[in-house]
Design a protein around this motif. Structure first.
Motif, mmCIF file in Angstrom:
data_model
loop_
_atom_site.group_PDB
_atom_site.id
_atom_site.type_symbol
_atom_site.label_atom_id
_atom_site.label_comp_id
_atom_site.label_asym_id
_atom_site.label_seq_id
_atom_site.Cartn_x
_atom_site.Cartn_y
_atom_site.Cartn_z
ATOM 1 N N GLY A 97 0.782 -1.230 0.000
ATOM 2 C CA GLY A 97 0.000 0.000 0.000
ATOM 3 C C GLY A 97 0.816 1.283 0.000
ATOM 4 O O GLY A 97 0.257 2.373 -0.015
ATOM 5 N N HIS A 98 2.138 1.187 0.002
ATOM 6 C CA HIS A 98 2.999 2.374 0.006
ATOM 7 C C HIS A 98 3.614 2.577 -1.378
ATOM 8 O O HIS A 98 4.098 1.617 -1.986
ATOM 9 C CB HIS A 98 4.117 2.216 1.041
ATOM 10 N N PRO A 99 3.605 3.826 -1.874
ATOM 11 C CA PRO A 99 4.195 4.078 -3.193
ATOM 12 C C PRO A 99 5.718 3.890 -3.161
ATOM 13 O O PRO A 99 6.381 4.328 -2.229
ATOM 14 C CB PRO A 99 3.823 5.533 -3.487
ATOM 15 N N CYS A 100 6.236 3.223 -4.180
ATOM 16 C CA CYS A 100 7.675 2.958 -4.287
ATOM 17 C C CYS A 100 8.171 3.345 -5.676
ATOM 18 O O CYS A 100 7.396 3.410 -6.621
ATOM 19 C CB CYS A 100 7.968 1.487 -4.053
ATOM 20 N N SER A 101 9.465 3.587 -5.763
ATOM 21 C CA SER A 101 10.108 3.916 -7.032
ATOM 22 C C SER A 101 11.416 3.158 -7.154
ATOM 23 O O SER A 101 11.951 2.658 -6.170
ATOM 24 C CB SER A 101 10.400 5.419 -7.122
ATOM 25 N N ILE A 102 11.937 3.134 -8.366
ATOM 26 C CA ILE A 102 13.234 2.527 -8.628
ATOM 27 C C ILE A 102 14.229 3.651 -8.869
ATOM 28 O O ILE A 102 14.017 4.500 -9.731
ATOM 29 C CB ILE A 102 13.173 1.590 -9.846
ATOM 30 N N GLU A 103 15.292 3.643 -8.101
ATOM 31 C CA GLU A 103 16.345 4.645 -8.251
ATOM 32 C C GLU A 103 17.552 3.986 -8.909
ATOM 33 O O GLU A 103 17.972 2.895 -8.504
ATOM 34 C CB GLU A 103 16.742 5.206 -6.892
ATOM 35 N N ILE A 104 18.106 4.621 -9.924
ATOM 36 C CA ILE A 104 19.296 4.106 -10.586
ATOM 37 C C ILE A 104 20.510 4.711 -9.890
ATOM 38 O O ILE A 104 20.740 5.910 -9.945
ATOM 39 C CB ILE A 104 19.277 4.431 -12.088
ATOM 40 N N LEU A 105 21.275 3.850 -9.210
ATOM 41 C CA LEU A 105 22.433 4.309 -8.451
ATOM 42 C C LEU A 105 23.684 4.415 -9.304
ATOM 43 O O LEU A 105 24.588 5.188 -8.986
ATOM 44 C CB LEU A 105 22.698 3.361 -7.273
ATOM 45 N N GLY A 106 23.752 3.640 -10.365
ATOM 46 C CA GLY A 106 24.935 3.683 -11.218
ATOM 47 C C GLY A 106 24.754 2.853 -12.468
ATOM 48 O O GLY A 106 23.966 1.919 -12.502
ATOM 49 N N VAL A 107 25.527 3.229 -13.504
ATOM 50 C CA VAL A 107 25.519 2.509 -14.776
ATOM 51 C C VAL A 107 26.961 2.419 -15.251
ATOM 52 O O VAL A 107 27.705 3.389 -15.167
ATOM 53 C CB VAL A 107 24.677 3.246 -15.848
ATOM 54 N N SER A 108 27.337 1.247 -15.749
ATOM 55 C CA SER A 108 28.702 1.080 -16.229
ATOM 56 C C SER A 108 28.762 -0.063 -17.233
ATOM 57 O O SER A 108 27.914 -0.948 -17.238
ATOM 58 C CB SER A 108 29.639 0.777 -15.063
ATOM 59 N N ALA A 109 29.800 -0.030 -18.066
ATOM 60 C CA ALA A 109 30.025 -1.111 -19.016
ATOM 61 C C ALA A 109 30.758 -2.280 -18.356
ATOM 62 O O ALA A 109 30.825 -3.356 -18.913
ATOM 63 C CB ALA A 109 30.814 -0.616 -20.214
ATOM 64 N N SER A 110 31.295 -2.045 -17.165
ATOM 65 C CA SER A 110 31.938 -3.147 -16.443
ATOM 66 C C SER A 110 31.296 -3.274 -15.069
ATOM 67 O O SER A 110 31.071 -2.284 -14.370
ATOM 68 C CB SER A 110 33.439 -2.923 -16.311
ATOM 69 N N LEU A 111 31.026 -4.491 -14.692
ATOM 70 C CA LEU A 111 30.325 -4.762 -13.443
ATOM 71 C C LEU A 111 31.173 -4.410 -12.222
ATOM 72 O O LEU A 111 30.651 -3.952 -11.206
ATOM 73 C CB LEU A 111 29.911 -6.228 -13.403
ATOM 74 N N ILE A 112 32.464 -4.584 -12.301
ATOM 75 C CA ILE A 112 33.335 -4.350 -11.156
ATOM 76 C C ILE A 112 33.313 -2.887 -10.703
ATOM 77 O O ILE A 112 33.447 -2.597 -9.510
ATOM 78 C CB ILE A 112 34.785 -4.825 -11.452
ATOM 79 N N SER A 113 33.098 -1.969 -11.612
ATOM 80 C CA SER A 113 33.079 -0.557 -11.231
ATOM 81 C C SER A 113 31.840 -0.176 -10.425
ATOM 82 O O SER A 113 31.823 0.843 -9.753
ATOM 83 C CB SER A 113 33.191 0.338 -12.464
ATOM 84 N N LEU A 114 30.792 -1.013 -10.472
ATOM 85 C CA LEU A 114 29.583 -0.748 -9.691
ATOM 86 C C LEU A 114 29.627 -1.411 -8.317
ATOM 87 O O LEU A 114 28.780 -1.137 -7.467
ATOM 88 C CB LEU A 114 28.345 -1.255 -10.434
ATOM 89 N N ALA A 115 30.619 -2.270 -8.101
ATOM 90 C CA ALA A 115 30.666 -3.039 -6.864
ATOM 91 C C ALA A 115 30.890 -2.174 -5.630
ATOM 92 O O ALA A 115 30.323 -2.422 -4.582
ATOM 93 C CB ALA A 115 31.759 -4.096 -6.953
ATOM 94 N N ASP A 116 31.691 -1.130 -5.752
ATOM 95 C CA ASP A 116 31.992 -0.291 -4.603
ATOM 96 C C ASP A 116 32.070 1.161 -5.054
ATOM 97 O O ASP A 116 32.499 1.445 -6.175
ATOM 98 C CB ASP A 116 33.306 -0.717 -3.963
ATOM 99 N N ASP A 117 31.681 2.063 -4.188
ATOM 100 C CA ASP A 117 31.726 3.478 -4.515
ATOM 101 C C ASP A 117 33.085 4.035 -4.088
ATOM 102 O O ASP A 117 33.419 4.069 -2.915
ATOM 103 C CB ASP A 117 30.593 4.224 -3.775
ATOM 104 N N SER A 118 33.870 4.463 -5.072
ATOM 105 C CA SER A 118 35.204 4.948 -4.774
ATOM 106 C C SER A 118 35.197 6.254 -3.978
ATOM 107 O O SER A 118 36.182 6.608 -3.339
ATOM 108 C CB SER A 118 35.995 5.139 -6.066
ATOM 109 N N ARG A 119 34.096 6.972 -3.987
ATOM 110 C CA ARG A 119 34.011 8.221 -3.225
ATOM 111 C C ARG A 119 33.929 7.974 -1.727
ATOM 112 O O ARG A 119 34.205 8.848 -0.938
ATOM 113 C CB ARG A 119 32.801 9.029 -3.678
ATOM 114 N N LEU A 120 33.540 6.756 -1.354
ATOM 115 C CA LEU A 120 33.434 6.429 0.067
ATOM 116 C C LEU A 120 34.742 5.921 0.650
ATOM 117 O O LEU A 120 34.872 5.786 1.855
ATOM 118 C CB LEU A 120 32.340 5.387 0.274
ATOM 119 N N LEU A 121 35.714 5.621 -0.223
ATOM 120 C CA LEU A 121 37.006 5.136 0.253
ATOM 121 C C LEU A 121 37.814 6.283 0.836
ATOM 122 O O LEU A 121 37.787 7.400 0.352
ATOM 123 C CB LEU A 121 37.780 4.482 -0.893
ATOM 124 N N LYS A 122 38.557 5.999 1.893
ATOM 125 C CA LYS A 122 39.382 7.033 2.517
ATOM 126 C C LYS A 122 40.836 6.672 2.480
ATOM 127 O O LYS A 122 41.229 5.587 2.458
ATOM 128 C CB LYS A 122 38.942 7.234 3.970
#
Length: 128
Positions: A103-128
């Protein structure tokens, strides 16, 4: 006396057809809702994607081949693989699609798109 045959056809290197680097594109998706944490199984996730394609583009959209590679029930994040030719169509359908879970409205958010799967595995901006 020999006749010289001339042809007007020459090879032009700048007119060569270019093939895409990769045949597939990978998308990282998240199901979200305001003030509600949806609980979805992988089957429900697959059905939501099919409904998005069919509601936006009819039977032609529903015939697009999409592979669900991974689904995380706790985070509501999944990875899908689509043909590079169909990327814009799939992206449009997923972005515009809204549905209800419990009963709750939901949406699909696209977090990332890439030609290689490995680049979507982790967000490099979160690495320190």
């Amino acid at each position: 006396m020999k006749e010289m045959v001339t042809t007007t056809e020459t090879t032009k290197p700048w007119r060569m057809t270019r093939l895409p680097l990769k045949q597939w594109e990978y998308l990282k998706l998240k199901i979200w809702s305001e003030n509600f944490v949806p609980s979805m199984t992988e089957v429900t996730f697959r059905m939501s994607i099919q409904q998005a394609l069919q509601s936006s583009f009819g039977l032609a959209g529903a015939s697009i081949v999409i592979d669900v590679l991974d689904w995380n029930d706790k985070m509501n994040i999944g990875f899908i693989k689509v043909s590079q030719k169909e990327l814009v169509t799939v992206w449009t359908a997923l972005t515009l699609h809204q549905f209800r879970v419990s009963g709750h409205p939901c949406s699909i958010e696209i977090l990332g798109v890439s030609a290689s799967l490995i680049s979507l595995a982790d967000d490099s901006r979160l690495l320190k």
